[in-house]
Design an enzyme around this catalytic site. Structure first.
Site, PDB file in Angstrom:
ATOM      1  N   THR A  15      59.224  54.703  39.657  1.00  0.00           N
ATOM      2  CA  THR A  15      58.690  53.375  39.340  1.00  0.00           C
ATOM      3  C   THR A  15      59.596  52.583  38.409  1.00  0.00           C
ATOM      4  O   THR A  15      59.742  51.371  38.546  1.00  0.00           O
ATOM      5  CB  THR A  15      57.307  53.523  38.649  1.00  0.00           C
ATOM      6  N   SER A  60      59.472  59.963  43.544  1.00  0.00           N
ATOM      7  CA  SER A  60      59.508  61.398  43.255  1.00  0.00           C
ATOM      8  C   SER A  60      58.516  62.191  44.099  1.00  0.00           C
ATOM      9  O   SER A  60      58.530  63.419  44.074  1.00  0.00           O
ATOM     10  CB  SER A  60      59.312  61.673  41.763  1.00  0.00           C
ATOM     11  N   THR A  91      57.340  59.714  37.917  1.00  0.00           N
ATOM     12  CA  THR A  91      56.493  60.596  37.103  1.00  0.00           C
ATOM     13  C   THR A  91      55.717  61.603  37.943  1.00  0.00           C
ATOM     14  O   THR A  91      55.316  62.652  37.437  1.00  0.00           O
ATOM     15  CB  THR A  91      55.484  59.766  36.278  1.00  0.00           C
ATOM     16  N   THR A 278      45.907  79.986  35.691  1.00  0.00           N
ATOM     17  CA  THR A 278      44.535  79.482  35.616  1.00  0.00           C
ATOM     18  C   THR A 278      44.432  78.028  36.109  1.00  0.00           C
ATOM     19  O   THR A 278      45.365  77.240  35.949  1.00  0.00           O
ATOM     20  CB  THR A 278      43.970  79.577  34.184  1.00  0.00           C
ATOM     21  N   GLN A 279      43.287  77.714  36.694  1.00  0.00           N
ATOM     22  CA  GLN A 279      43.014  76.330  37.096  1.00  0.00           C
ATOM     23  C   GLN A 279      42.695  75.460  35.885  1.00  0.00           C
ATOM     24  O   GLN A 279      42.679  74.240  35.993  1.00  0.00           O
ATOM     25  CB  GLN A 279      41.797  76.288  38.036  1.00  0.00           C
TER      26      GLN A 279
END
Ligand code: ASP
Length: 342
Positions: A15, A60, A91, A278-279
């Site tokens: 961006t 990206s 980003t 881990t989530q």
């Protein structure tokens, strides 16, 4: 270092250098030269800035391991001439890319700072100027002839992070990144303050090693209540699969169903490493803490502890590419290589 630091500014896309297409109104990348025209303040900085751009800058979301290699090659070829590097990227996948670069550079002794912006540089309310100018200042900060930063970082919205600890948390706010399990390395306010306690130290006299073999034949398998046997089986049977990042619940917990454990076990027996992450946004896997993770420990899942999914993906792709003996991969993955895990 000469009297004034030499900084290489690398534009990959994102961006920060985009404009709206006149017909569709969709944002797309434009010529990098216009970035320096848009920020004449760059000339006021106390460093020499040389710029280089991808021939075709990318959003990206189109990031690929071939671009990781391209970035690594650029930095490597300018490594001796330059004192620091600032890499402009979109980003969306910046945490993946910057994590990957952190693994690919062993014995790094110079700053590589990733940044970008949520609004294009030409936008009236842009966050691009501050991000870019301060990232360059950070890369140019020296004390007693040595760079204050000698690792891969991500600078965004006044905060400096260890890149391989970050995750993108907002598609809306300027404060788009977070480092859930590791303190910030610095903050930009009236002064540029560094958190010296947690900065990586210069590796004395060790030669830089850049490893550019990467193998992205891996998969992220995210658990959800109700996940079906045929789905897990299909994923683990993918042809040429080299590794799995298993996103588990809480402190590394997963269903205890026999079919599930059996499928994971037979994949591990086929030398497919499975990393338990881990989530949860923050906190750590703690294998064996609950009964629902004891079996995972027993069958040999790799303990991802507090690593982010982005960093785990980059690390696994990197380690598979390095081609270490399969038997050593678990031990090496469970070792912190670039400060990416506790
Ligand atoms: N889609 C853009 C990209 O990642 C978003 C951004 O630059 O912030 O390239």
């Amino acid at each position: 270092m000469t009297n004034i630091p030499n900084i290489l500014l690398i534009y990959t896309g994102g961006t920060i250098g985009m404009v709206k297409h006149h017909k569709s109104n969709a944002l797309r990348a434009f010529n990098f030269d216009q970035i320096t025209q848009k920020i004449p303040e760059l000339k006021l900085l106390n460093c020499n800035i040389q710029t280089i751009s991808f021939i075709t800058p990318i959003d990206s979301s189109n990031m690929d391991t071939k671009y990781w290699v391209q970035i690594a090659e650029i930095v490597e070829s300018y490594y001796d001439q330059m004192d620091g590097f600032v890499i402009l990227s979109g980003t969306d996948t910046m945490s993946y890319t910057s994590s990957a670069i952190s693994f690919m550079f062993e014995n790094l002794n110079k700053p590589i700072i990733f940044t970008g912006s949520q609004l294009p540089i030409g936008d009236l309310r842009t966050d691009a100027k501050e991000n870019l100018i301060t990232a360059i200042q950070i890369a140019s900060t020296f004390k007693n002839g040595k760079p204050v930063i000698s690792e891969v970082c991500l600078y965004f919205e006044y905060k400096l992070y260890r890149a391989n600890r970050t995750t993108k948390i907002s598609a809306e706010q300027f404060d788009a990144f977070h480092s859930p399990n590791f303190p910030q390395l610095g903050e930009s306010g009236v002064h540029l303050n560094f958190n010296k306690r947690v900065l990586k130290e210069i590796v004395q006299k060790k030669k830089l090693i850049v490893r550019k073999n990467v193998d992205a034949n891996i998969v992220i398998l995210k658990l959800f209540p109700g996940i079906q046997e045929n789905v897990v089986q299909c994923i683990l049977d993918i042809k040429n699969l080299q590794g799995v990042i298993l996103e588990t619940y809480g402190a590394g917990n997963a269903p205890t169903s026999k079919w599930f454990i059996d499928l994971l076990q037979s994949a591990i027996k086929k030398n497919i490493p499975i990393v338990n992450v881990t989530q949860c946004i923050s906190g750590s896997v703690n294998l064996g803490h609950y009964e629902t993770s004891s079996q995972l420990k027993r069958i040999g899942l790799i303990d991802g502890r507090d690593i982010t999914t982005e960093s785990a993906v980059a690390k696994l792709i990197y380690l598979i590419g390095v081609n270490i003996p399969k038997g050593d991969l678990k031990k090496i993955f469970e070792t912190s290589l670039r400060g990416e895990m506790e």
